[in-house]
Design a protein around this motif. Structure first.
Motif, PDB file in Angstrom:
ATOM      1  N   ILE A 198     -19.781  -8.928  29.884  1.00  0.00           N
ATOM      2  CA  ILE A 198     -19.200  -8.077  28.803  1.00  0.00           C
ATOM      3  C   ILE A 198     -19.009  -6.560  28.906  1.00  0.00           C
ATOM      4  CG2 ILE A 198     -17.735  -8.045  26.513  1.00  0.00           C
ATOM      5  CD1 ILE A 198     -17.195 -11.183  27.895  1.00  0.00           C
ATOM      6  N   TYR A 199     -19.866  -5.992  28.323  1.00  0.00           N
ATOM      7  CA  TYR A 199     -20.239  -4.933  28.032  1.00  0.00           C
ATOM      8  C   TYR A 199     -20.481  -4.036  29.153  1.00  0.00           C
ATOM      9  CZ  TYR A 199     -19.856  -6.285  23.586  1.00  0.00           C
ATOM     10  OH  TYR A 199     -19.183  -7.813  22.935  1.00  0.00           O
ATOM     11  N   ARG A 200     -20.712  -4.347  30.003  1.00  0.00           N
ATOM     12  CA  ARG A 200     -21.159  -3.089  31.280  1.00  0.00           C
ATOM     13  C   ARG A 200     -20.080  -3.584  32.649  1.00  0.00           C
ATOM     14  NH1 ARG A 200     -27.658  -2.508  30.000  1.00  0.00           N
ATOM     15  NH2 ARG A 200     -26.824  -0.871  27.518  1.00  0.00           N
ATOM     16  N   ALA A 201     -18.923  -3.762  32.187  1.00  0.00           N
ATOM     17  CA  ALA A 201     -18.279  -4.905  33.614  1.00  0.00           C
ATOM     18  C   ALA A 201     -16.536  -4.046  33.636  1.00  0.00           C
ATOM     19  CB  ALA A 201     -17.546  -6.586  33.493  1.00  0.00           C
ATOM     20  N   ASN A 202     -16.169  -2.801  33.117  1.00  0.00           N
ATOM     21  CA  ASN A 202     -15.528  -2.367  34.043  1.00  0.00           C
ATOM     22  C   ASN A 202     -15.370  -2.255  35.041  1.00  0.00           C
ATOM     23  OD1 ASN A 202     -14.553  -2.936  30.164  1.00  0.00           O
ATOM     24  ND2 ASN A 202     -15.427  -0.626  30.192  1.00  0.00           N
ATOM     25  N   ASP A 203     -13.806  -2.079  35.496  1.00  0.00           N
ATOM     26  CA  ASP A 203     -14.185  -2.218  36.722  1.00  0.00           C
ATOM     27  C   ASP A 203     -13.342  -0.284  37.305  1.00  0.00           C
ATOM     28  OD1 ASP A 203     -10.853  -1.211  37.164  1.00  0.00           O
ATOM     29  OD2 ASP A 203     -10.315  -3.702  37.150  1.00  0.00           O
ATOM     30  N   TYR A 204     -13.877   0.396  37.907  1.00  0.00           N
ATOM     31  CA  TYR A 204     -13.720   1.418  38.541  1.00  0.00           C
ATOM     32  C   TYR A 204     -12.182   2.067  38.147  1.00  0.00           C
ATOM     33  CZ  TYR A 204     -13.822   5.583  41.165  1.00  0.00           C
ATOM     34  OH  TYR A 204     -13.832   7.767  41.666  1.00  0.00           O
ATOM     35  N   LEU A 205     -10.935   1.764  38.455  1.00  0.00           N
ATOM     36  CA  LEU A 205      -9.446   1.912  38.158  1.00  0.00           C
ATOM     37  C   LEU A 205      -8.850   1.628  37.393  1.00  0.00           C
ATOM     38  CD1 LEU A 205      -7.605   3.082  40.727  1.00  0.00           C
ATOM     39  CD2 LEU A 205      -6.418   0.292  40.857  1.00  0.00           C
ATOM     40  N   GLY A 206      -9.477   0.790  36.843  1.00  0.00           N
ATOM     41  CA  GLY A 206      -9.001   0.569  35.332  1.00  0.00           C
ATOM     42  C   GLY A 206      -9.907   2.193  34.228  1.00  0.00           C
ATOM     43  N   THR A 207     -10.894   1.595  34.170  1.00  0.00           N
ATOM     44  CA  THR A 207     -11.485   2.741  33.945  1.00  0.00           C
ATOM     45  C   THR A 207     -10.667   4.584  33.373  1.00  0.00           C
ATOM     46  OG1 THR A 207     -13.520   0.987  33.538  1.00  0.00           O
ATOM     47  CG2 THR A 207     -14.073   3.345  33.089  1.00  0.00           C
ATOM     48  N   LYS A 208     -10.870   4.571  34.952  1.00  0.00           N
ATOM     49  CA  LYS A 208     -10.815   5.732  35.188  1.00  0.00           C
ATOM     50  C   LYS A 208      -8.514   5.838  34.895  1.00  0.00           C
ATOM     51  CE  LYS A 208      -9.957   8.659  38.646  1.00  0.00           C
ATOM     52  NZ  LYS A 208     -10.278   9.057  40.521  1.00  0.00           N
ATOM     53  N   PHE A 209      -8.298   5.111  34.859  1.00  0.00           N
ATOM     54  CA  PHE A 209      -7.206   5.034  34.790  1.00  0.00           C
ATOM     55  C   PHE A 209      -6.997   4.876  32.269  1.00  0.00           C
ATOM     56  CE2 PHE A 209      -2.601   3.044  32.225  1.00  0.00           C
ATOM     57  CZ  PHE A 209      -1.938   3.537  32.572  1.00  0.00           C
ATOM     58  N   VAL A 210      -7.210   4.373  32.374  1.00  0.00           N
ATOM     59  CA  VAL A 210      -7.939   4.253  30.940  1.00  0.00           C
ATOM     60  C   VAL A 210      -8.149   5.743  30.122  1.00  0.00           C
ATOM     61  CG1 VAL A 210      -9.363   3.653  28.551  1.00  0.00           C
ATOM     62  CG2 VAL A 210      -8.459   1.820  30.309  1.00  0.00           C
ATOM     63  N   TRP A 211      -9.549   6.478  30.918  1.00  0.00           N
ATOM     64  CA  TRP A 211      -9.386   7.896  30.318  1.00  0.00           C
ATOM     65  C   TRP A 211      -8.489   8.660  30.711  1.00  0.00           C
ATOM     66  CZ3 TRP A 211     -13.577   8.786  27.526  1.00  0.00           C
ATOM     67  CH2 TRP A 211     -14.467   8.496  27.785  1.00  0.00           C
ATOM     68  N   GLU A 212      -7.517   8.493  31.469  1.00  0.00           N
ATOM     69  CA  GLU A 212      -6.160   9.427  31.631  1.00  0.00           C
ATOM     70  C   GLU A 212      -5.263   9.128  30.373  1.00  0.00           C
ATOM     71  OE1 GLU A 212      -4.583   8.266  35.100  1.00  0.00           O
ATOM     72  OE2 GLU A 212      -5.683   9.170  36.593  1.00  0.00           O
ATOM     73  N   LEU A 213      -5.363   8.257  30.274  1.00  0.00           N
ATOM     74  CA  LEU A 213      -4.384   8.063  28.895  1.00  0.00           C
ATOM     75  C   LEU A 213      -4.637   7.983  27.673  1.00  0.00           C
ATOM     76  CD1 LEU A 213      -3.882   3.674  28.799  1.00  0.00           C
ATOM     77  CD2 LEU A 213      -2.331   5.844  28.985  1.00  0.00           C
ATOM     78  N   MET A 214      -6.405   8.219  26.841  1.00  0.00           N
ATOM     79  CA  MET A 214      -7.048   8.933  26.313  1.00  0.00           C
ATOM     80  C   MET A 214      -6.571  10.034  25.943  1.00  0.00           C
ATOM     81  SD  MET A 214      -9.384   7.453  25.101  1.00  0.00           S
ATOM     82  CE  MET A 214     -10.752   8.800  24.150  1.00  0.00           C
ATOM     83  N   GLN A 215      -5.722  11.004  27.019  1.00  0.00           N
ATOM     84  CA  GLN A 215      -5.126  12.442  26.581  1.00  0.00           C
ATOM     85  C   GLN A 215      -3.536  12.306  26.318  1.00  0.00           C
ATOM     86  OE1 GLN A 215      -7.023  14.448  27.890  1.00  0.00           O
ATOM     87  NE2 GLN A 215      -8.892  13.263  28.630  1.00  0.00           N
ATOM     88  N   ARG A 216      -2.976  10.201  25.837  1.00  0.00           N
ATOM     89  CA  ARG A 216      -2.049  10.546  25.513  1.00  0.00           C
ATOM     90  C   ARG A 216      -1.784  10.215  24.100  1.00  0.00           C
ATOM     91  NH1 ARG A 216       0.663   6.605  30.256  1.00  0.00           N
ATOM     92  NH2 ARG A 216       1.566   5.804  28.917  1.00  0.00           N
ATOM     93  N   ILE A 217      -3.331  10.240  23.396  1.00  0.00           N
ATOM     94  CA  ILE A 217      -3.153   9.687  22.337  1.00  0.00           C
ATOM     95  C   ILE A 217      -2.424  10.374  21.003  1.00  0.00           C
ATOM     96  CG2 ILE A 217      -5.297   9.267  20.344  1.00  0.00           C
ATOM     97  CD1 ILE A 217      -6.679   7.914  22.186  1.00  0.00           C
ATOM     98  N   MET A 218      -2.453   9.831  20.529  1.00  0.00           N
ATOM     99  CA  MET A 218      -1.181  11.019  19.563  1.00  0.00           C
ATOM    100  C   MET A 218      -1.861  10.525  17.692  1.00  0.00           C
ATOM    101  SD  MET A 218       2.724  10.601  20.376  1.00  0.00           S
ATOM    102  CE  MET A 218       2.925  12.327  19.749  1.00  0.00           C
ATOM    103  N   GLN A 219      -1.943  11.493  17.111  1.00  0.00           N
ATOM    104  CA  GLN A 219      -2.329  11.648  15.173  1.00  0.00           C
ATOM    105  C   GLN A 219      -0.863  12.172  14.414  1.00  0.00           C
ATOM    106  OE1 GLN A 219      -6.183  12.775  14.605  1.00  0.00           O
ATOM    107  NE2 GLN A 219      -6.588  12.090  12.412  1.00  0.00           N
ATOM    108  N   GLU A 220      -0.272  11.078  13.603  1.00  0.00           N
ATOM    109  CA  GLU A 220      -0.338  12.058  13.203  1.00  0.00           C
ATOM    110  C   GLU A 220      -0.358  11.294  11.169  1.00  0.00           C
ATOM    111  OE1 GLU A 220       3.552   9.327  14.544  1.00  0.00           O
ATOM    112  OE2 GLU A 220       3.674  11.489  15.079  1.00  0.00           O
ATOM    113  N   GLU A 221      -0.109  11.387  10.535  1.00  0.00           N
ATOM    114  CA  GLU A 221       0.774  10.642   9.206  1.00  0.00           C
ATOM    115  C   GLU A 221      -0.525   9.576   9.036  1.00  0.00           C
ATOM    116  OE1 GLU A 221       4.856  10.836   8.231  1.00  0.00           O
ATOM    117  OE2 GLU A 221       5.411  11.692   9.561  1.00  0.00           O
ATOM    118  N   GLY A 222      -1.204   9.826   9.396  1.00  0.00           N
ATOM    119  CA  GLY A 222      -2.421   8.215   9.053  1.00  0.00           C
ATOM    120  C   GLY A 222      -2.482   7.466  10.140  1.00  0.00           C
ATOM    121  N   LEU A 223      -1.491   7.793  11.658  1.00  0.00           N
ATOM    122  CA  LEU A 223      -1.839   6.611  12.605  1.00  0.00           C
ATOM    123  C   LEU A 223      -2.297   7.664  13.961  1.00  0.00           C
ATOM    124  CD1 LEU A 223       2.155   5.590  12.280  1.00  0.00           C
ATOM    125  CD2 LEU A 223       0.018   4.460  11.085  1.00  0.00           C
ATOM    126  N   ILE A 224      -3.096   6.683  14.568  1.00  0.00           N
ATOM    127  CA  ILE A 224      -3.810   6.884  15.832  1.00  0.00           C
ATOM    128  C   ILE A 224      -2.692   6.393  16.592  1.00  0.00           C
ATOM    129  CG2 ILE A 224      -5.414   7.088  17.552  1.00  0.00           C
ATOM    130  CD1 ILE A 224      -7.073   8.398  15.634  1.00  0.00           C
TER     131      ILE A 224
END
Length: 326
Positions: A198-224
């Motif tokens: 469950i906690y140590r089973a993320n695949d390589y491709l998906g994990t790389k993309f998730v970290w790319e998505l982190m760059q798109r996270i927005m914070q505004e008016e009490g929301l992330i």
């Protein structure tokens, strides 16, 4: 603390004992707690001589392929299927289950930890002060026949409790949660198996993309918040359950507002937007936000699925309502 009255437990035991054929139903896009509650309950009932069939109204995430038991589920209930009882687990509304297509002639037992204003079931085992449906089922069987819990069944229940509490980081009654989890470990629940799958089973491709998505996270008016498209999910081998790892990373950010993860599905037969909502602020109830858009959930974790021809506008509408909440 007591989870249910003795009268309810006795009624549950009598109803299940008298039945010979049982249909176990889970909700669409089932999470771990839902799946493992259904599989555990079915496995236990089969041990007692019942004939059990399992039903899910949508495809099960490949995240759960490490469990061979998931192949027991089928997506459609045959029109001529007439079990003695049906058991619905972890399903806040009838509309999210195969039960929505059926008549109510067959008795239905509903086991759930989601709040429900007007349950429409024959027997309702609902307690929204409990962290997970697997925890409720652990309590029920502990009261009746604790020796029947095999190491495999104990592991399934332990996984459901762990995932629905964020691996014991949240919960309304953690004293009960830890007590019941301790009981499961005494029945030889396999904790390393849980952690590694469950906690140590993320695949390589998906994990790389998730970290790319982190760059798109927005914070505004009490929301992330962050958005991801259907094509991006498919390209990077991510589905509903896998992309939730992004939500876990987001909620590690120190923030007292609301976290929103939007998933756009424009190419579905009926285009829809899925929004997952989280908060760490006990003064905020994200389930009220989700329910404005036909959703479901708890104060700290909720979701909605909105069919729409304009997914961008739907996202904007949700964001506007979220700003009012915070």
């Amino acid at each position: 603390s007591s989870v249910f009255t003795q009268e309810l437990i006795t009624q549950f035991r009598t109803t299940v004992t008298d039945a010979k054929t049982i249909g176990v139903c889970v909700h669409m896009d089932p999470d771990g707690d839902c799946l493992w509650a259904g599989l555990w309950l079915g496995g236990y009932l089969q041990q007692t001589g019942k004939t059990v069939r399992y039903f899910v109204p949508s495809k099960i995430s490949c995240v759960f392929n490490f469990l061979p038991e998931v192949t027991n589920f089928q997506e459609h209930i045959p029109s001529d299927y007439r079990p003695d009882i049906r058991i619905s687990v972890d399903t806040a509304t009838r509309e999210r289950s195969n039960l929505r297509t059926l008549s109510t002639q067959t008795p239905i037992i509903h086991i759930d930890h989601h709040p429900s204003e007007a349950p429409r079931w024959t027997l309702n085992l609902i307690n929204d002060q409990i962290s997970s449906t697997c925890e409720i089922i652990t309590y029920l069987i502990q009261q009746q026949n604790p020796e029947s819990i095999t190491p495999r069944l104990a592991t399934l229940l332990c996984m459901g409790i762990s995932t629905d509490t964020g691996h014991f980081q949240r919960g309304k009654d953690l004293a009960t949660t830890f007590s019941l989890t301790s009981f499961l470990l005494s029945r030889w629940a396999d904790l390393p198996f849980l952690v590694n799958n469950i906690y140590r089973a993320n695949d390589y491709l998906g994990t790389k993309f998730v970290w790319e998505l982190m760059q798109r996270i927005m914070q505004e008016e009490g929301l992330i918040r962050v958005s991801v498209s259907q094509s991006e999910l498919e390209k990077n081998n991510l589905d509903e359950a896998k992309i939730e790892m992004l939500l876990h990373i987001m909620t590690d950010i120190k923030h007292d507002g609301i976290f929103l993860l939007f998933k756009h599905y424009p190419d579905a037969n009926q285009p829809y937007l899925k929004c997952s909502c989280r908060t760490k602020n006990t003064a905020i109830d994200v389930s009220k936000l989700a329910k404005q858009f036909g959703g479901w959930g708890h104060r700290a974790a909720a979701a909605c699925r909105v069919v729409s021809d304009d997914l961008v506008k739907t996202q904007q509408d949700i964001i506007a309502q979220a700003r009012l909440v915070v």
